[in-house]
Scaffold this active site. Structure first.
Site, PDB file in Angstrom:
ATOM      1  N   GLU A  84     -20.978  15.502   1.977  1.00  0.00           N
ATOM      2  CA  GLU A  84     -22.356  16.133   1.605  1.00  0.00           C
ATOM      3  C   GLU A  84     -22.953  14.984   0.704  1.00  0.00           C
ATOM      4  O   GLU A  84     -22.419  14.808  -0.407  1.00  0.00           O
ATOM      5  CB  GLU A  84     -22.344  17.602   0.803  1.00  0.00           C
ATOM      6  N   ASP A 111     -23.027   9.609   3.777  1.00  0.00           N
ATOM      7  CA  ASP A 111     -23.439   9.509   5.571  1.00  0.00           C
ATOM      8  C   ASP A 111     -22.007   9.808   6.109  1.00  0.00           C
ATOM      9  O   ASP A 111     -21.065   9.368   5.900  1.00  0.00           O
ATOM     10  CB  ASP A 111     -24.335   8.480   5.847  1.00  0.00           C
ATOM     11  N   ASP A 133     -30.360  19.695   8.857  1.00  0.00           N
ATOM     12  CA  ASP A 133     -31.620  19.209   8.722  1.00  0.00           C
ATOM     13  C   ASP A 133     -32.241  19.134  10.068  1.00  0.00           C
ATOM     14  O   ASP A 133     -31.717  18.239  10.998  1.00  0.00           O
ATOM     15  CB  ASP A 133     -31.974  18.007   8.088  1.00  0.00           C
ATOM     16  N   LYS A 137     -40.368  17.541  12.880  1.00  0.00           N
ATOM     17  CA  LYS A 137     -41.587  16.564  13.662  1.00  0.00           C
ATOM     18  C   LYS A 137     -40.728  15.550  14.747  1.00  0.00           C
ATOM     19  O   LYS A 137     -39.718  15.068  14.417  1.00  0.00           O
ATOM     20  CB  LYS A 137     -41.943  15.557  12.646  1.00  0.00           C
TER      21      LYS A 137
END
Length: 228
Positions: A84, A111, A133, A137
């Site tokens: 995390e 990451d 996440d 878009k």
């Protein structure tokens, strides 16, 4: 401050300023539990943990740690590695780990790619990616964690027969994941009926992201893939 890292698979690194007790845990407890990627991975990987473990579970992007801490508490003979990068989520998880006195969790606060590349081949028995996440878009879809390169990384780290479990409430990301994982030669979707992807896994404690989705009128989908 919109602390988003270009090319990363996560968004912000920081939210509200940590309280003194949270900052103290970040400074003292996190270094004790953190996986050191500068050192070679131990062989067997179970040596990461102070006690003996029978298998190892990886959770990528554990949010506030609700699922990670619950699973670690119910399975003391399983070693858990949680990833995390969001500082406030890590601080919340550390508080729960300390309160529960758990010794079968190790953490990585950056990451997941670096950790996946560090892990020995065929060292992980189960991997979770829960409510990641969705990058809704279209121009951001390349930032979605599920993709050919990361699936290659997961396939290398997972043992044959291991499970990759994915949950999301975003239809487009569920479709995206099904399309990408089913196209990968190392994975098969294990669903045999609708309940296999409409219902959570056994022992599911829920997460705050799932609760938010339900409150906003969305339902979660729970996909299980098996490593060949």
């Amino acid at each position: 401050m919109n602390d988003i890292y270009e090319g990363a698979f996560f968004g912000r690194r920081k939210g509200k300023t940590l309280r003194p007790a949270q900052a103290k845990r970040m400074g003292k407890l996190l270094p004790r539990l953190a996986v050191d990627l500068h050192e070679p991975a131990p062989a067997p990987l179970g040596r990461l943990f102070s006690g003996a473990v029978d298998d190892i579970t990886l959770e990528i992007g554990f949010g506030g740690g609700e699922h990670l801490v619950h699973r670690a508490g119910e399975a003391p003979r399983t070693g858990f590695i949680g990833v995390e990068p969001f500082v406030n989520g890590m601080a919340k998880a550390l508080a729960a780990i300390e309160a529960a006195g758990l010794e079968n969790i190790r953490l990585h606060d950056d990451d997941a790619i670096g950790l996946l590349d560090w892990l020995p081949a065929a060292s992980i028995d189960r991997a979770y990616l829960l409510y990641p996440d969705p990058w809704p878009k279209k121009r951001h879809w390349k930032r979605r964690f599920v993709g050919p390169d990361n699936l290659d990384r997961l396939a290398r780290a997972l043992k044959p027969g291991a499970e990759f479990r994915f949950a999301s409430d975003i239809d487009t990301y569920v479709d995206w994941t099904l399309r990408h994982v089913r196209a990968h030669p190392a994975f098969e979707w294990s669903a045999e009926c609708a309940a296999d992807w409409r219902e959570p896994w056994q022992g599911w404690p829920g997460t705050r992201y799932e609760a938010k989705a339900i409150h906003e009128g969305r339902r979660g989908y729970y996909l299980t893939f098996r490593r060949f």
